[in-house]
Write a protein that holds these residues in place. Sequence first.
Motif, PDB file in Angstrom:
ATOM      1  N   PRO A  42       0.847  -1.200   0.000  1.00 22.69           N
ATOM      2  CA  PRO A  42       0.000   0.000   0.000  1.00 22.69           C
ATOM      3  C   PRO A  42       0.885   1.253   0.000  1.00 22.69           C
ATOM      4  CG  PRO A  42      -0.773  -1.584   1.634  1.00 22.69           C
ATOM      5  CD  PRO A  42       0.580  -2.063   1.167  1.00 22.69           C
ATOM      6  N   GLU A  43       0.655   2.136  -0.989  1.00 25.88           N
ATOM      7  CA  GLU A  43       1.576   3.271  -1.156  1.00 25.88           C
ATOM      8  C   GLU A  43       1.476   4.254   0.007  1.00 25.88           C
ATOM      9  OE1 GLU A  43       1.251   5.187  -4.954  1.00 25.88           O
ATOM     10  OE2 GLU A  43       2.850   6.610  -4.519  1.00 25.88           O
ATOM     11  N   ASN A  44       0.286   4.483   0.506  1.00 23.26           N
ATOM     12  CA  ASN A  44       0.064   5.424   1.629  1.00 23.26           C
ATOM     13  C   ASN A  44      -0.905   4.902   2.683  1.00 23.26           C
ATOM     14  OD1 ASN A  44       1.568   7.947   0.843  1.00 23.26           O
ATOM     15  ND2 ASN A  44       0.278   7.736  -0.982  1.00 23.26           N
ATOM     16  N   GLU A  45      -1.676   3.890   2.352  1.00 24.84           N
ATOM     17  CA  GLU A  45      -2.876   3.554   3.116  1.00 24.84           C
ATOM     18  C   GLU A  45      -2.612   2.934   4.480  1.00 24.84           C
ATOM     19  OE1 GLU A  45      -2.233   3.182  -0.038  1.00 24.84           O
ATOM     20  OE2 GLU A  45      -3.978   3.821  -1.216  1.00 24.84           O
ATOM     21  N   MET A  46      -1.396   2.448   4.737  1.00 20.84           N
ATOM     22  CA  MET A  46      -1.088   1.896   6.064  1.00 20.84           C
ATOM     23  C   MET A  46      -0.261   2.852   6.912  1.00 20.84           C
ATOM     24  SD  MET A  46      -0.333  -2.150   5.451  1.00 20.84           S
ATOM     25  CE  MET A  46      -1.663  -3.258   4.943  1.00 20.84           C
ATOM     26  N   LYS A  47       0.006   4.028   6.381  1.00 25.89           N
ATOM     27  CA  LYS A  47       0.798   4.996   7.148  1.00 25.89           C
ATOM     28  C   LYS A  47      -0.031   5.537   8.310  1.00 25.89           C
ATOM     29  CE  LYS A  47       3.652   5.987   3.114  1.00 25.89           C
ATOM     30  NZ  LYS A  47       3.919   6.906   1.983  1.00 25.89           N
ATOM     31  N   TRP A  48       0.670   6.044   9.307  1.00 23.33           N
ATOM     32  CA  TRP A  48       0.019   6.448  10.563  1.00 23.33           C
ATOM     33  C   TRP A  48      -1.097   7.467  10.296  1.00 23.33           C
ATOM     34  CZ3 TRP A  48       3.254   5.851  15.522  1.00 23.33           C
ATOM     35  CH2 TRP A  48       2.453   6.021  16.662  1.00 23.33           C
ATOM     36  N   GLY A  79       3.809  -4.737   4.391  1.00 22.12           N
ATOM     37  CA  GLY A  79       3.241  -3.705   5.253  1.00 22.12           C
ATOM     38  C   GLY A  79       4.168  -2.502   5.315  1.00 22.12           C
ATOM     39  N   HIS A  80       3.620  -1.316   5.069  1.00 21.43           N
ATOM     40  CA  HIS A  80       4.427  -0.081   5.002  1.00 21.43           C
ATOM     41  C   HIS A  80       3.613   1.065   5.555  1.00 21.43           C
ATOM     42  CE1 HIS A  80       7.361   2.727   3.277  1.00 21.43           C
ATOM     43  NE2 HIS A  80       6.331   3.439   2.857  1.00 21.43           N
ATOM     44  N   THR A  81       4.016   1.682   6.574  1.00 19.03           N
ATOM     45  CA  THR A  81       5.111   1.447   7.484  1.00 19.03           C
ATOM     46  C   THR A  81       4.657   1.845   8.878  1.00 19.03           C
ATOM     47  OG1 THR A  81       7.443   2.013   7.978  1.00 19.03           O
ATOM     48  CG2 THR A  81       6.121   3.721   6.925  1.00 19.03           C
ATOM     49  N   THR A 234      12.601  -2.253  -2.159  1.00 14.37           N
ATOM     50  CA  THR A 234      11.246  -2.003  -1.676  1.00 14.37           C
ATOM     51  C   THR A 234      10.469  -0.902  -2.395  1.00 14.37           C
ATOM     52  OG1 THR A 234      12.226  -0.586   0.023  1.00 14.37           O
ATOM     53  CG2 THR A 234      11.663  -2.860   0.654  1.00 14.37           C
ATOM     54  N   GLU A 235      11.152   0.036  -3.056  1.00 17.23           N
ATOM     55  CA  GLU A 235      10.422   1.178  -3.651  1.00 17.23           C
ATOM     56  C   GLU A 235      11.076   1.609  -4.954  1.00 17.23           C
ATOM     57  OE1 GLU A 235       9.857   4.359  -0.804  1.00 17.23           O
ATOM     58  OE2 GLU A 235       9.498   2.959   0.835  1.00 17.23           O
ATOM     59  N   LEU A 236      11.461   0.650  -5.745  1.00 18.27           N
ATOM     60  CA  LEU A 236      12.286   0.956  -6.921  1.00 18.27           C
ATOM     61  C   LEU A 236      11.573   1.863  -7.918  1.00 18.27           C
ATOM     62  CD1 LEU A 236      14.844   0.364  -8.644  1.00 18.27           C
ATOM     63  CD2 LEU A 236      13.660  -1.706  -9.480  1.00 18.27           C
ATOM     64  N   VAL A 267       8.448  -2.277  -7.273  1.00 22.32           N
ATOM     65  CA  VAL A 267       8.536  -0.971  -7.926  1.00 22.32           C
ATOM     66  C   VAL A 267       7.484  -0.049  -7.307  1.00 22.32           C
ATOM     67  CG1 VAL A 267       9.563  -1.756 -10.086  1.00 22.32           C
ATOM     68  CG2 VAL A 267       7.067  -1.753  -9.848  1.00 22.32           C
ATOM     69  N   TRP A 268       7.800   1.257  -7.289  1.00 21.91           N
ATOM     70  CA  TRP A 268       6.960   2.187  -6.528  1.00 21.91           C
ATOM     71  C   TRP A 268       5.848   2.753  -7.406  1.00 21.91           C
ATOM     72  CZ3 TRP A 268       6.275   1.420  -1.823  1.00 21.91           C
ATOM     73  CH2 TRP A 268       5.704   2.379  -0.973  1.00 21.91           C
ATOM     74  N   GLY A 269       5.037   1.850  -7.938  1.00 18.69           N
ATOM     75  CA  GLY A 269       3.875   2.241  -8.718  1.00 18.69           C
ATOM     76  C   GLY A 269       3.749   1.418  -9.983  1.00 18.69           C
TER      77      GLY A 269
HETATM   78  C1  XIL Z   1       5.389   8.510  -0.965  1.00 20.09           C
HETATM   79  C2  XIL Z   1       4.127   8.239  -1.755  1.00 20.09           C
HETATM   80  O1  XIL Z   1       4.481   7.602  -2.965  1.00 20.09           O
HETATM   81  C3  XIL Z   1       3.399   9.545  -2.029  1.00 20.09           C
HETATM   82  O2  XIL Z   1       2.129   9.281  -2.625  1.00 20.09           O
HETATM   83  C4  XIL Z   1       3.203  10.334  -0.734  1.00 20.09           C
HETATM   84  O3  XIL Z   1       2.643  11.592  -1.030  1.00 20.09           O
HETATM   85  C5  XIL Z   1       4.529  10.517  -0.022  1.00 20.09           C
HETATM   86  O4  XIL Z   1       5.109   9.246   0.203  1.00 20.09           O
HETATM   87  N1  XIL Z   1       9.804   6.798   0.928  1.00 20.09           N
HETATM   88  C6  XIL Z   1       8.801   6.015   1.440  1.00 20.09           C
HETATM   89  C7  XIL Z   1       7.453   6.071   0.834  1.00 20.09           C
HETATM   90  O5  XIL Z   1       9.050   5.203   2.337  1.00 20.09           O
HETATM   91  O6  XIL Z   1       6.430   5.870   1.781  1.00 20.09           O
HETATM   92  C8  XIL Z   1       7.218   7.356   0.095  1.00 20.09           C
HETATM   93  O7  XIL Z   1       5.961   7.272  -0.580  1.00 20.09           O
HETATM   94  C9  XIL Z   1       8.345   7.636  -0.879  1.00 20.09           C
HETATM   95  C10 XIL Z   1       9.653   7.771  -0.130  1.00 20.09           C
END
Ligand code: XIL
Length: 302
Positions: A42-48, A79-81, A234-236, A267-269
């Motif tokens: 999940p790109e943002n959905e599990m963040k605090w 899970g992130h993060t 993790t976020e290539l 990959v990050w998307g």
């Molecule tokens: C980024 C998301 O991709 C964006 O949508 C959000 O606005 C900001 O965060 N390091 C990380 C990720 O660990 O959580 C970040 O993701 C990119 C940098």
Amino acid sequence: ASTLGAAAAEKGRYFGTAVAANHLGEAPYVSTLNTEFNSVTPENEMKWDAVKPSRGSFNFANADRIVSHAQSRGMKVRGHTLVWHSQLPSWVGSLGATDLRTAMNNHINQVMGHYKGKIHSWDVVNEAFQDGTSGARRSSPFQDKLGNGFIEEAFRTARAADPAAKLCYNDYNTDGVNAKSNAVYNMVRDFKARGVPIDCVGFQSHFNSASPVPADYQANLQRFADLGVEVQITELDIEGSGTAQANSYGNVVKACLAVTRCTGITVWGVTDKYSWRASGTPLLFDGNYNKKPAYTAVLTAL
Ligand code: XIL
């Protein structure tokens, strides 16, 4: 194999992507996701700030959508993060030390508890070190109020909360051998020596022309693996286009495959059009979901 996920699986790895819940209604997004990837983050959905914007109320709806989608398709979930200075609601940052410690441990327990058994790896602590040559910890509410021990405490709490999940430390600018990665390396070595639970190190691997794939990328992954932890990319994403971008992607895949304990790449998307790097074209599919040369380079390298 003819897809990223299947090709990676033949090598005993996963190939994942960051996913945003608000795109799960877009047919080509979902079909590309389902066809090509076998792990999601999940790109943002599990963040605090997403799961607990105010004290006392959890909102797991968006993260749950991603997890159920993945589970119904047999995909893994990263899970992130859990503990990060960014995307942290202001109510957390204003707590005193005692309350902050309680809030951190509660957060880990409640979020990991909610997803217990469904997450293959958790980024327990994200980006706790400074850039540059100092090797120091980054200032954050956790660092400033709880001191260096907050990372160890977070990992110990996380182990108890979901013993089946692999527990990762995740960071950027740690992809090659440098002062920052040395500092993380020393922490992981110390954790392993003292029995602090840690299973994996995540290398975000956000690359661009100012920060290309380091020549010692594989060597750096290997030295962490030699400490007895998994390494995961993790976020290539790699800004650029055409052959140069494709070659860089191929090199990242080859480096991971050359390290036995490099267990997967995310990959990050899915598509350039939703990349967090809005000005760039850093991903494997263009804005129309066409495969780019970078895609072919990855599939060929796998
Ligand atoms: C980024 C998301 O991709 C964006 O949508 C959000 O606005 C900001 O965060 N390091 C990380 C990720 O660990 O959580 C970040 O993701 C990119 C940098």
